[in-house]
Design a protein around this motif. Sequence first.
Motif, short mmCIF file in Angstrom:
data_model
loop_
_atom_site.label_atom_id
_atom_site.label_comp_id
_atom_site.label_asym_id
_atom_site.label_seq_id
_atom_site.Cartn_x
_atom_site.Cartn_y
_atom_site.Cartn_z
N CYS A 60 0.84 -1.20 0.00
CA CYS A 60 0.00 0.00 0.00
C CYS A 60 0.87 1.24 0.00
O CYS A 60 2.01 1.21 0.44
CB CYS A 60 -0.89 0.06 1.25
SG CYS A 60 -2.15 -1.22 1.31
N GLN A 61 0.31 2.32 -0.49
CA GLN A 61 0.93 3.63 -0.43
C GLN A 61 0.04 4.52 0.43
O GLN A 61 -1.18 4.36 0.43
CB GLN A 61 1.05 4.24 -1.82
CG GLN A 61 1.93 3.41 -2.74
CD GLN A 61 1.84 3.89 -4.17
OE1 GLN A 61 0.76 3.92 -4.75
NE2 GLN A 61 2.97 4.29 -4.73
N SER A 62 0.64 5.46 1.13
CA SER A 62 -0.12 6.37 1.97
C SER A 62 -0.21 7.74 1.32
O SER A 62 0.75 8.21 0.71
CB SER A 62 0.52 6.49 3.35
OG SER A 62 0.41 5.28 4.05
N CYS A 63 -1.35 8.36 1.46
CA CYS A 63 -1.54 9.75 1.01
C CYS A 63 -1.16 10.70 2.13
O CYS A 63 -0.68 11.80 1.89
CB CYS A 63 -2.98 9.99 0.57
SG CYS A 63 -3.43 8.96 -0.85
N ARG A 68 -2.66 4.35 4.30
CA ARG A 68 -2.73 3.27 3.30
C ARG A 68 -3.87 3.51 2.31
O ARG A 68 -4.72 2.67 2.09
CB ARG A 68 -2.88 1.91 3.99
CG ARG A 68 -1.70 1.59 4.90
CD ARG A 68 -1.87 0.33 5.71
NE ARG A 68 -2.09 -0.81 4.84
CZ ARG A 68 -2.97 -1.78 5.13
NH1 ARG A 68 -3.70 -1.74 6.21
NH2 ARG A 68 -3.10 -2.79 4.30
N CYS A 71 -3.98 0.67 -2.24
CA CYS A 71 -3.42 -0.66 -2.01
C CYS A 71 -3.47 -1.48 -3.29
O CYS A 71 -4.39 -1.35 -4.09
CB CYS A 71 -4.17 -1.37 -0.89
SG CYS A 71 -3.94 -0.58 0.71
#
Length: 129
Positions: A60-63, A68, A71
Amino acid sequence: MIFERTKIIVCLASIVTFAHGQEVPATGTVYEGVSVPGPIEIMKTTRFQVEQIYGSDFFCQSCSAGDRCVCHYNTDNGQVDIRFSNAWETEATPEDAVTSVTWWSYLGWETSQGISLSDLQEACSNKSA
């Protein structure tokens, strides 16, 4: 115009497939802004439900720290990238709603207008020939 933009995205996309999660349909209709096969409904399906369908996320990447918000899920038939809205919480929760879905490698999924990734890949191949 939408078809042309989608063609460009597909031409540039790298397609990755890993075996993971429950069996997600290899074929089906994507209703733009509404749902994808699986079934995942935009603004109705939660992060918990996505994980019941697709299994644990690949990554996942977070903003913003820890949320998260995007994803990536890999299955036997392809990869989906799912964006979640968590109402500006600082951490991801099982109740976060799906806000958008991007799919890769699901050549049997087609839009409600009958356009599939196979069609787009063929168009890319023909354009470069």
